[in-house]
Design a protein around this motif. Sequence first.
Motif, PDB file in Angstrom:
ATOM      1  N   ASN A 122       0.546  -1.352  -0.320  1.00  0.00           N
ATOM      2  CA  ASN A 122      -0.160   0.012   0.294  1.00  0.00           C
ATOM      3  C   ASN A 122       1.490   1.397  -0.136  1.00  0.00           C
ATOM      4  OD1 ASN A 122      -2.539  -1.331  -0.041  1.00  0.00           O
ATOM      5  ND2 ASN A 122      -3.039  -1.070   2.128  1.00  0.00           N
ATOM      6  N   ALA A 123       2.357   1.069   0.545  1.00  0.00           N
ATOM      7  CA  ALA A 123       3.163   2.038   0.766  1.00  0.00           C
ATOM      8  C   ALA A 123       3.967   2.400  -0.529  1.00  0.00           C
ATOM      9  CB  ALA A 123       3.841   2.036   1.556  1.00  0.00           C
ATOM     10  N   LYS A 124       3.936   1.783  -1.268  1.00  0.00           N
ATOM     11  CA  LYS A 124       4.344   1.458  -2.457  1.00  0.00           C
ATOM     12  C   LYS A 124       3.662   2.068  -3.922  1.00  0.00           C
ATOM     13  CE  LYS A 124       8.282  -1.983  -1.900  1.00  0.00           C
ATOM     14  NZ  LYS A 124       9.616  -0.717  -1.592  1.00  0.00           N
ATOM     15  N   ALA A 125       2.117   1.411  -3.493  1.00  0.00           N
ATOM     16  CA  ALA A 125       1.247   2.115  -3.970  1.00  0.00           C
ATOM     17  C   ALA A 125       0.669   3.678  -4.224  1.00  0.00           C
ATOM     18  CB  ALA A 125      -0.624   1.602  -3.905  1.00  0.00           C
ATOM     19  N   LEU A 126       0.856   3.937  -2.991  1.00  0.00           N
ATOM     20  CA  LEU A 126       0.508   5.228  -2.584  1.00  0.00           C
ATOM     21  C   LEU A 126       1.633   6.711  -3.302  1.00  0.00           C
ATOM     22  CD1 LEU A 126      -1.407   7.717  -1.030  1.00  0.00           C
ATOM     23  CD2 LEU A 126       0.058   6.294   0.748  1.00  0.00           C
ATOM     24  N   GLY A 127       2.286   6.455  -2.446  1.00  0.00           N
ATOM     25  CA  GLY A 127       3.816   6.460  -3.328  1.00  0.00           C
ATOM     26  C   GLY A 127       3.908   6.880  -4.742  1.00  0.00           C
ATOM     27  N   LYS A 128       3.887   5.744  -5.460  1.00  0.00           N
ATOM     28  CA  LYS A 128       3.492   6.033  -7.553  1.00  0.00           C
ATOM     29  C   LYS A 128       2.623   6.731  -7.076  1.00  0.00           C
ATOM     30  CE  LYS A 128       4.030   3.611 -11.183  1.00  0.00           C
ATOM     31  NZ  LYS A 128       2.435   4.131 -12.131  1.00  0.00           N
ATOM     32  N   ALA A 129       1.876   7.085  -6.622  1.00  0.00           N
ATOM     33  CA  ALA A 129       0.447   7.480  -7.291  1.00  0.00           C
ATOM     34  C   ALA A 129       0.715   9.065  -6.809  1.00  0.00           C
ATOM     35  CB  ALA A 129      -1.129   7.195  -7.006  1.00  0.00           C
ATOM     36  N   LEU A 130       1.369   9.387  -5.783  1.00  0.00           N
ATOM     37  CA  LEU A 130       1.297  10.397  -6.040  1.00  0.00           C
ATOM     38  C   LEU A 130       2.297  11.382  -6.181  1.00  0.00           C
ATOM     39  CD1 LEU A 130       1.651  10.367  -1.577  1.00  0.00           C
ATOM     40  CD2 LEU A 130      -0.307  11.443  -2.720  1.00  0.00           C
ATOM     41  N   MET A 131       3.248   9.999  -6.997  1.00  0.00           N
ATOM     42  CA  MET A 131       4.472  11.244  -7.804  1.00  0.00           C
ATOM     43  C   MET A 131       3.881  10.895  -9.153  1.00  0.00           C
ATOM     44  SD  MET A 131       7.821   9.776  -6.313  1.00  0.00           S
ATOM     45  CE  MET A 131       7.349   7.583  -6.278  1.00  0.00           C
ATOM     46  N   ASP A 132       3.226   9.683  -9.848  1.00  0.00           N
ATOM     47  CA  ASP A 132       1.923  10.361 -10.868  1.00  0.00           C
ATOM     48  C   ASP A 132       1.251  11.894 -10.507  1.00  0.00           C
ATOM     49  OD1 ASP A 132       3.664   7.937 -11.464  1.00  0.00           O
ATOM     50  OD2 ASP A 132       1.439   6.933 -11.291  1.00  0.00           O
ATOM     51  N   ARG A 133       0.518  12.504 -10.088  1.00  0.00           N
ATOM     52  CA  ARG A 133       0.405  13.344  -9.457  1.00  0.00           C
ATOM     53  C   ARG A 133       0.899  14.679  -9.391  1.00  0.00           C
ATOM     54  NH1 ARG A 133      -2.118   8.980  -9.537  1.00  0.00           N
ATOM     55  NH2 ARG A 133      -5.266   8.741  -9.847  1.00  0.00           N
ATOM     56  N   GLY A 134       2.123  14.762  -9.132  1.00  0.00           N
ATOM     57  CA  GLY A 134       3.427  15.826  -9.294  1.00  0.00           C
ATOM     58  C   GLY A 134       3.785  15.967  -7.922  1.00  0.00           C
ATOM     59  N   GLY A 135       2.916  14.602  -6.497  1.00  0.00           N
ATOM     60  CA  GLY A 135       4.744  14.972  -5.664  1.00  0.00           C
ATOM     61  C   GLY A 135       5.613  14.046  -5.506  1.00  0.00           C
ATOM     62  N   ASP A 136       5.909  15.185  -5.057  1.00  0.00           N
ATOM     63  CA  ASP A 136       7.892  14.972  -4.770  1.00  0.00           C
ATOM     64  C   ASP A 136       8.459  14.516  -3.033  1.00  0.00           C
ATOM     65  OD1 ASP A 136       9.940  16.316  -6.763  1.00  0.00           O
ATOM     66  OD2 ASP A 136       8.299  18.028  -6.620  1.00  0.00           O
ATOM     67  N   LEU A 137       8.546  13.195  -3.512  1.00  0.00           N
ATOM     68  CA  LEU A 137       8.557  12.638  -2.113  1.00  0.00           C
ATOM     69  C   LEU A 137      10.485  12.833  -2.045  1.00  0.00           C
ATOM     70  CD1 LEU A 137       6.327   9.168  -2.854  1.00  0.00           C
ATOM     71  CD2 LEU A 137       6.164  11.249  -1.188  1.00  0.00           C
ATOM     72  N   ILE A 138      10.427  12.634  -0.626  1.00  0.00           N
ATOM     73  CA  ILE A 138      12.258  12.267   0.284  1.00  0.00           C
ATOM     74  C   ILE A 138      12.276  11.061  -0.363  1.00  0.00           C
ATOM     75  CG2 ILE A 138      13.241  12.508   1.523  1.00  0.00           C
ATOM     76  CD1 ILE A 138      12.386  15.666   1.731  1.00  0.00           C
ATOM     77  N   THR A 139      13.762  10.893  -0.490  1.00  0.00           N
ATOM     78  CA  THR A 139      14.722   9.661  -0.974  1.00  0.00           C
ATOM     79  C   THR A 139      13.326   9.202  -2.232  1.00  0.00           C
ATOM     80  OG1 THR A 139      13.512   7.763  -0.247  1.00  0.00           O
ATOM     81  CG2 THR A 139      15.029   9.553   0.752  1.00  0.00           C
ATOM     82  N   GLY A 140      12.567   9.809  -3.283  1.00  0.00           N
ATOM     83  CA  GLY A 140      11.590   9.132  -4.048  1.00  0.00           C
ATOM     84  C   GLY A 140      11.020   8.058  -4.190  1.00  0.00           C
ATOM     85  N   GLY A 141      10.817   8.016  -3.139  1.00  0.00           N
ATOM     86  CA  GLY A 141       9.750   6.524  -2.521  1.00  0.00           C
ATOM     87  C   GLY A 141       9.821   5.847  -1.321  1.00  0.00           C
ATOM     88  N   THR A 142       9.094   5.026  -1.101  1.00  0.00           N
ATOM     89  CA  THR A 142       9.622   3.986  -0.138  1.00  0.00           C
ATOM     90  C   THR A 142       9.823   2.740   0.078  1.00  0.00           C
ATOM     91  OG1 THR A 142       8.252   3.342   2.409  1.00  0.00           O
ATOM     92  CG2 THR A 142       7.126   3.247   0.317  1.00  0.00           C
ATOM     93  N   ASP A 143      10.723   2.477   1.123  1.00  0.00           N
ATOM     94  CA  ASP A 143      10.740   0.825   1.645  1.00  0.00           C
ATOM     95  C   ASP A 143      10.966   0.163   2.935  1.00  0.00           C
ATOM     96  OD1 ASP A 143      12.744   0.630   0.036  1.00  0.00           O
ATOM     97  OD2 ASP A 143      14.714   0.770   1.044  1.00  0.00           O
ATOM     98  N   ASN A 144       9.301   1.142   3.183  1.00  0.00           N
ATOM     99  CA  ASN A 144       8.447   0.911   4.606  1.00  0.00           C
ATOM    100  C   ASN A 144       6.887   0.984   4.497  1.00  0.00           C
ATOM    101  OD1 ASN A 144       8.736   3.308   5.459  1.00  0.00           O
ATOM    102  ND2 ASN A 144      10.933   3.832   6.756  1.00  0.00           N
TER     103      ASN A 144
END
Length: 419
Positions: free
Chosen positions: A293-315
């Motif tokens: 779920n965290a990976k899916a949320l991260g990808k969907a946010l980035m697809d919509r212009g969100g910048d994530l610290i470290t570019g994603g998540t392992d947790n």
Amino acid sequence: MSAYRDLLQQTDPEVFNTISGEEKRQSEGIELIPSENYTYPEVLCALGSVFTNKYSEGYPGRRYYGGQEFTDQVEELARQRACELFGCEHANVQPLSGSPMNQAVYLGLLEPGDTILAMDLSHGGHLTHGAPVSHMGGLFNFVRYKTNPADGSIDFDKVRDMALKNKPKLVLCGYTSYPRDLDYAAFKAIADEVGAYTMTDASHYAGLVAGKVMRNPFDFGFDVVTTTSHKSLRGPRGGMVLCSKELASKIDKSVFPGLQGGPHMNAIAGIAITLGKALQPEFRDYAVQVLANAKALGKALMDRGGDLITGGTDNHMLVLETRKSFGLDGRTAEELLDTVGLTTNKQIIPDDPNPPLRPSGIRMGTPAATTRGMKEEDMVMLAKWMTETLKNPDDTTKHESIRRDVVALCSSFPVPGIS
Ligand SMILES: *Cc1c(COP(=O)(O)O)cnc(C)c1O
């Protein structure tokens, strides 16, 4: 609590109304604060049990008060289950919460003034990892490593240089706001070189370690692992110190009588239940889903212009740079998302130029939504609602319509323990 609801409603409607209001808030909004979760109904039962009446200073078999037949049994269950789950020799399950749990380790293994190497607060470390505003920050000499500005990784050459220069007695890793797994072997090698203890504060992600989707520091020879019981583990509020037999008596003496008096036996019963659940195969499925779920949320946010610290998540956690992505500081973003029923928290980002109460990002995570049964497709909906809200901060009509969509989604995913 359910058995006594009517009684409370009659005798103290003021407090009753705050509890039922909070139930409604939790049911009709989506909890995305990564340190929060919904505990098991069985744990709510233990918390509301008569164990709350009992004083149990000391440890099983060595108490200062009589009448300990059942407290000894339940604390022993919690300790054994903790050792089995995390693969360690000793567990102290008495810390009243995460902060005293860490204080007990520092005070039990070190002398005031000793040096501790830990992660910088703005780079993800916890307040109890030596923030100047904390008492421990004044009592011990914390030196703090940072992450690489480019990709958020930890530069172990730099950490090693700091260790060689400052000669810490304790090398501490673990975090409250960092979306990556840790290279425990690298920390351990550095600690060995300077003769320091190794400690991980796994408060945030212990559930993912238990579910075997993140590394276990004990597999790399760590001395001490601390964790809260109420975050990804889904338990009652509390803390645990896990360690080797060798350190057991130092740790136990430090928790009691060093730092605390009587433990909260109702919470310890809840911790025993929580650990029993985490030993079941279903808990592994839960941990796998939290991560997916965290990976899916991260990808969907980035697809919509969100910048994530470290570019994603392992947790289970994501840190969104709201200022960079949407031109909003973290406090404004948190408040806007609150109005649509998505609860997140404002978060300082590495070397944040903004002040802590108006930082540059927000932090979110998936343990609570996953407990309700949400899956990847729901995360995509959440990302869509979040980004639409943040991209249209003044469009209250849009916010109201998203709020209705959130409530509708929530009705398909009841919160455990709320009928
Ligand atoms: C939450 C947390 C704590 C403190 O726990 P409290 O129960 O709030 O005192 C300590 N360390 C880390 C890494 C945490 O995330």
